[in-house]
Write a protein that holds these residues in place. Structure first.
Motif, PDB file in Angstrom:
ATOM      1  N   HIS A  76       0.830  -1.210   0.000  1.00  0.00           N
ATOM      2  CA  HIS A  76       0.000   0.000   0.000  1.00  0.00           C
ATOM      3  C   HIS A  76       0.862   1.257   0.000  1.00  0.00           C
ATOM      4  CE1 HIS A  76      -3.388   2.613   0.708  1.00  0.00           C
ATOM      5  NE2 HIS A  76      -2.784   3.103   1.789  1.00  0.00           N
ATOM      6  N   LYS A  77       1.942   1.257   0.775  1.00  0.00           N
ATOM      7  CA  LYS A  77       2.839   2.407   0.831  1.00  0.00           C
ATOM      8  C   LYS A  77       3.519   2.634  -0.518  1.00  0.00           C
ATOM      9  CE  LYS A  77       3.873   2.418   5.731  1.00  0.00           C
ATOM     10  NZ  LYS A  77       4.917   2.368   6.755  1.00  0.00           N
ATOM     11  N   CYS A 106       0.973   4.255  -2.843  1.00  0.00           N
ATOM     12  CA  CYS A 106       0.803   5.668  -2.464  1.00  0.00           C
ATOM     13  C   CYS A 106       1.999   6.497  -2.919  1.00  0.00           C
ATOM     14  CB  CYS A 106       0.613   5.791  -0.958  1.00  0.00           C
ATOM     15  SG  CYS A 106      -0.990   5.210  -0.387  1.00  0.00           S
ATOM     16  N   GLY A 147       1.797   6.924  -6.661  1.00  0.00           N
ATOM     17  CA  GLY A 147       0.772   7.925  -6.973  1.00  0.00           C
ATOM     18  C   GLY A 147       1.273   9.342  -6.734  1.00  0.00           C
ATOM     19  N   THR A 148       1.975   9.553  -5.631  1.00  0.00           N
ATOM     20  CA  THR A 148       2.551  10.864  -5.324  1.00  0.00           C
ATOM     21  C   THR A 148       3.578  11.267  -6.374  1.00  0.00           C
ATOM     22  OG1 THR A 148       2.208  10.490  -2.955  1.00  0.00           O
ATOM     23  CG2 THR A 148       3.791  12.195  -3.572  1.00  0.00           C
ATOM     24  N   ASN A 178       1.837  12.286  -9.567  1.00  0.00           N
ATOM     25  CA  ASN A 178       1.230  13.612  -9.376  1.00  0.00           C
ATOM     26  C   ASN A 178       2.287  14.709  -9.496  1.00  0.00           C
ATOM     27  OD1 ASN A 178      -0.824  15.408  -8.915  1.00  0.00           O
ATOM     28  ND2 ASN A 178      -0.705  15.246  -6.692  1.00  0.00           N
TER      29      ASN A 178
END
Length: 188
Positions: free
Chosen positions: A2-3, A6, A9-10, A13
């Motif tokens: 999960h980390k 994330c 995704g960061t 972005n």
């Protein structure tokens, strides 16, 4: 796991924001002149080489500023809402004997100049057409179509009533059709 997702995704972005920043900087550096504190919203399309912009200008998202064979001058402290269109040119519609997509080339200056003075506010989805000057301190209402000069410190809202007129006289229309048939044949 999960980390990691994330973090990915960061990172994506950050890359998108950096890409957008680079695109806007390229737009600004390609302009004839671009002042300080100029914001260009997302999705804007411009013919940068023919545009000069003063200081403290806000251009909302999805604006289109184009004038391939003319100039667009924007003063200081001007605000554009989203979706504003500035079209500095037009197609050559008076050439006899050729289709509209086959007319002769245009030259720099053929499309004239659009000038927007200092301290103007151009509302969302307004359309500003060729050879128009908008005076200092003027407000153009959302959705307006500007086809004539606007005096300083004026409020202009709405659009002019549509005018329907013939492209050619009857005599020239017959010559045009005949030339089209001779040049391209009947299949087109």
């Amino acid at each position: 796991m999960h980390k990691l997702i994330c973090l990915l995704g960061t990172l994506i972005n950050i890359l998108i924001k950096f890409s957008t920043y680079c695109r806007k900087q390229k737009q600004k550096s390609s302009m004839e002149k671009c002042g300080n504190n100029v914001y260009i919203g997302s999705g804007c399309i411009m013919t940068e080489k023919n545009i000069s912009i003063g200081n403290n200008v806000y251009i909302g998202p999805r604006c289109i500023f184009q004038s391939s064979f003319g100039k667009i001058h924007i003063g200081n402290h001007v605000m554009f809402g989203p979706g504003v269109n500035i079209h500095g040119g037009n197609h050559k519609i008076r050439e006899v004997g050729v289709y509209l997509d086959d007319v002769s080339s245009k030259n720099m200056g053929d499309d004239g100049v659009i000038s927007i003075g200092d301290d103007c506010w151009i509302g969302a989805n307004a359309i500003i057409l060729a050879n128009v000057s908008i005076g200092t301190g003027s407000v153009i209402g959302a959705g307006s179509v500007v086809t004539k000069n606007i005096p300083p410190y004026s409020i202009y809202t709405g659009s002019q009533e549509p005018v329907l007129r013939k492209r050619f006289t009857e005599e020239i229309e017959k010559i045009h059709i005949n030339n089209i048939l001779n040049r391209y044949g009947k299949e087109n």
